[in-house]
Write a protein that holds these residues in place. Structure first.
Motif, PDB file in Angstrom:
ATOM      1  N   GLY A 175      44.098  31.960  45.036  1.00  0.00           N
ATOM      2  CA  GLY A 175      43.919  31.722  43.799  1.00  0.00           C
ATOM      3  C   GLY A 175      42.335  30.998  43.373  1.00  0.00           C
ATOM      4  N   ALA A 176      42.094  30.134  44.028  1.00  0.00           N
ATOM      5  CA  ALA A 176      40.962  29.449  43.856  1.00  0.00           C
ATOM      6  C   ALA A 176      39.687  30.008  44.347  1.00  0.00           C
ATOM      7  CB  ALA A 176      40.763  28.183  44.703  1.00  0.00           C
ATOM      8  N   LEU A 177      40.181  30.990  45.408  1.00  0.00           N
ATOM      9  CA  LEU A 177      38.930  31.787  45.983  1.00  0.00           C
ATOM     10  C   LEU A 177      38.691  32.854  45.084  1.00  0.00           C
ATOM     11  CD1 LEU A 177      36.740  32.049  48.390  1.00  0.00           C
ATOM     12  CD2 LEU A 177      38.630  33.404  49.560  1.00  0.00           C
ATOM     13  N   ALA A 178      39.640  33.600  44.414  1.00  0.00           N
ATOM     14  CA  ALA A 178      39.569  34.546  43.568  1.00  0.00           C
ATOM     15  C   ALA A 178      38.969  34.231  42.184  1.00  0.00           C
ATOM     16  CB  ALA A 178      40.887  35.147  43.171  1.00  0.00           C
ATOM     17  N   ALA A 179      38.710  32.858  41.948  1.00  0.00           N
ATOM     18  CA  ALA A 179      38.029  32.353  40.734  1.00  0.00           C
ATOM     19  C   ALA A 179      36.651  32.732  40.825  1.00  0.00           C
ATOM     20  CB  ALA A 179      38.128  30.981  40.838  1.00  0.00           C
ATOM     21  N   ALA A 180      35.994  33.115  41.923  1.00  0.00           N
ATOM     22  CA  ALA A 180      34.587  33.462  42.253  1.00  0.00           C
ATOM     23  C   ALA A 180      34.627  35.265  41.945  1.00  0.00           C
ATOM     24  CB  ALA A 180      34.299  33.301  43.421  1.00  0.00           C
ATOM     25  N   GLN A 240      29.078  39.581  32.836  1.00  0.00           N
ATOM     26  CA  GLN A 240      29.987  38.273  32.980  1.00  0.00           C
ATOM     27  C   GLN A 240      31.104  38.383  32.110  1.00  0.00           C
ATOM     28  OE1 GLN A 240      28.387  34.538  31.899  1.00  0.00           O
ATOM     29  NE2 GLN A 240      29.782  33.428  32.890  1.00  0.00           N
ATOM     30  N   LEU A 241      31.136  39.069  30.969  1.00  0.00           N
ATOM     31  CA  LEU A 241      32.055  39.333  30.190  1.00  0.00           C
ATOM     32  C   LEU A 241      33.175  40.079  30.647  1.00  0.00           C
ATOM     33  CD1 LEU A 241      33.601  38.465  27.553  1.00  0.00           C
ATOM     34  CD2 LEU A 241      32.370  40.310  26.230  1.00  0.00           C
ATOM     35  N   GLU A 242      32.866  41.374  31.272  1.00  0.00           N
ATOM     36  CA  GLU A 242      33.624  42.183  31.967  1.00  0.00           C
ATOM     37  C   GLU A 242      34.200  41.858  33.130  1.00  0.00           C
ATOM     38  OE1 GLU A 242      31.150  46.408  31.014  1.00  0.00           O
ATOM     39  OE2 GLU A 242      30.433  45.124  32.789  1.00  0.00           O
ATOM     40  N   GLY A 243      33.598  40.817  34.051  1.00  0.00           N
ATOM     41  CA  GLY A 243      34.107  40.218  35.016  1.00  0.00           C
ATOM     42  C   GLY A 243      35.074  39.177  34.567  1.00  0.00           C
ATOM     43  N   LEU A 244      35.030  38.292  33.640  1.00  0.00           N
ATOM     44  CA  LEU A 244      36.087  37.688  32.913  1.00  0.00           C
ATOM     45  C   LEU A 244      37.386  38.304  32.591  1.00  0.00           C
ATOM     46  CD1 LEU A 244      33.816  34.941  31.422  1.00  0.00           C
ATOM     47  CD2 LEU A 244      35.188  34.783  33.367  1.00  0.00           C
ATOM     48  N   ARG A 245      37.084  39.521  31.766  1.00  0.00           N
ATOM     49  CA  ARG A 245      38.317  40.279  31.290  1.00  0.00           C
ATOM     50  C   ARG A 245      38.805  40.781  32.510  1.00  0.00           C
ATOM     51  NH1 ARG A 245      34.853  43.541  26.469  1.00  0.00           N
ATOM     52  NH2 ARG A 245      34.990  41.994  24.868  1.00  0.00           N
ATOM     53  N   MET A 295      39.354  39.607  35.444  1.00  0.00           N
ATOM     54  CA  MET A 295      40.160  38.606  35.954  1.00  0.00           C
ATOM     55  C   MET A 295      41.203  38.201  35.047  1.00  0.00           C
ATOM     56  SD  MET A 295      39.265  37.275  38.815  1.00  0.00           S
ATOM     57  CE  MET A 295      40.263  35.623  38.729  1.00  0.00           C
ATOM     58  N   PHE A 296      41.222  38.215  33.861  1.00  0.00           N
ATOM     59  CA  PHE A 296      42.235  37.950  32.808  1.00  0.00           C
ATOM     60  C   PHE A 296      43.308  38.885  32.806  1.00  0.00           C
ATOM     61  CE2 PHE A 296      44.326  38.300  28.590  1.00  0.00           C
ATOM     62  CZ  PHE A 296      44.816  36.996  28.368  1.00  0.00           C
ATOM     63  N   VAL A 297      42.895  40.051  33.006  1.00  0.00           N
ATOM     64  CA  VAL A 297      43.739  41.308  33.335  1.00  0.00           C
ATOM     65  C   VAL A 297      44.460  41.115  34.345  1.00  0.00           C
ATOM     66  CG1 VAL A 297      44.161  43.870  33.489  1.00  0.00           C
ATOM     67  CG2 VAL A 297      42.675  42.945  31.610  1.00  0.00           C
ATOM     68  N   SER A 298      43.776  40.769  35.489  1.00  0.00           N
ATOM     69  CA  SER A 298      44.589  40.629  37.089  1.00  0.00           C
ATOM     70  C   SER A 298      45.374  39.471  36.936  1.00  0.00           C
ATOM     71  CB  SER A 298      43.537  40.447  38.019  1.00  0.00           C
ATOM     72  OG  SER A 298      42.346  41.292  37.958  1.00  0.00           O
ATOM     73  N   CYS A 299      45.232  38.410  36.227  1.00  0.00           N
ATOM     74  CA  CYS A 299      46.157  37.474  36.091  1.00  0.00           C
ATOM     75  C   CYS A 299      47.365  37.721  35.303  1.00  0.00           C
ATOM     76  CB  CYS A 299      45.437  36.255  35.488  1.00  0.00           C
ATOM     77  SG  CYS A 299      44.482  35.302  36.502  1.00  0.00           S
ATOM     78  N   ALA A 300      47.176  38.617  34.112  1.00  0.00           N
ATOM     79  CA  ALA A 300      48.477  38.974  33.642  1.00  0.00           C
ATOM     80  C   ALA A 300      49.067  39.941  34.478  1.00  0.00           C
ATOM     81  CB  ALA A 300      47.723  39.881  32.178  1.00  0.00           C
ATOM     82  N   VAL A 301      48.733  40.843  35.198  1.00  0.00           N
ATOM     83  CA  VAL A 301      49.522  41.668  35.948  1.00  0.00           C
ATOM     84  C   VAL A 301      49.928  40.899  36.966  1.00  0.00           C
ATOM     85  CG1 VAL A 301      49.100  43.568  37.806  1.00  0.00           C
ATOM     86  CG2 VAL A 301      47.953  43.760  35.504  1.00  0.00           C
TER      87      VAL A 301
END
Length: 194
Positions: free
Chosen positions: A35-40, A52-57, A59-65
């Motif tokens: 998970g720490a590695l995926a933060a990049a 950057q906003l699309e990348g953060l979105r 990641m947010f969707v991936s975390c929710a899934v």
């Protein structure tokens, strides 16, 4: 996590309990390192042309899934009512003093460990100029090393005992954290921190 620990303690036999917790912690630690590695990922997506906003979105969707998948896996676990054992001792009984001493020691350790929250440490690293990718790699490597310590600690505890293993490994770790907090050098701080 406390529920998982309680179930694991109930399901593992007395002789296998330490090994079971070591395996549980190893898997959890390796997942945390991943998970720490995926933060990049947002940084990597930016290199591929994403904003950057699309990348953060993403990641947010991936975390929710992943959260939903974890919830689904938990819901599929079988319910097994605890069966009372015939040799069940009264609550605490003669070990009451030992349990209270351990609880005080764990509380002190958790209180001190609460001062070094990874998110605060990451913020400090960013303030010192470390990039998201470099911070992610640092937390990944430190997570892997930390995870690998669990099976080693399990083996050491067979020789020296659980409490001695915990106490005599936490003391040097705590001293390294104090030294890291007092250091002004990024390299010196990162070396003993994890």
């Amino acid at each position: 996590m406390p529920v998982e620990h309680a179930v694991l303690a109930r399901e593992a036999g007395d002789a296998d309990r330490t090994q079971a917790f070591a395996r549980y912690s190893l898997v959890g630690g390796l997942a945390g390192a991943a998970g720490a590695l995926a933060a990049a990922t947002p940084h990597l997506l930016m290199r591929m042309g994403w904003s950057q906003l699309e990348g953060l979105r993403a990641m947010f969707v991936s975390c929710a899934v992943l959260g939903l998948a974890g919830g689904l896996l938990y819901s599929r676990l079988p319910l097994s009512p605890s069966t009372p054992r015939a040799d069940h001792a009264p609550v605490l009984g003669p070990s009451r003093k030992i349990v209270y001493k351990l609880a005080a020691l764990f509380s002190l350790d958790a209180f001190a460990g609460g001062f070094l929250v990874q998110s605060l440490f990451a913020l400090w690293l960013f303030h010192k100029g470390l990039s998201l990718s470099a911070s992610s790699a640092f937390f990944f490597v430190s997570g892997i090393l930390s995870s690998l310590s669990y099976p080693v600690a399990s083996r050491i505890s067979k020789r020296f005992g659980l409490v001695n293993t915990m106490v005599f490994t936490h003391i040097p770790a705590s001293l390294c954290l104090i030294a890291a907090a007092l250091s002004q050098s990024l390299g010196v701080t990162m070396a003993p921190s994890h």
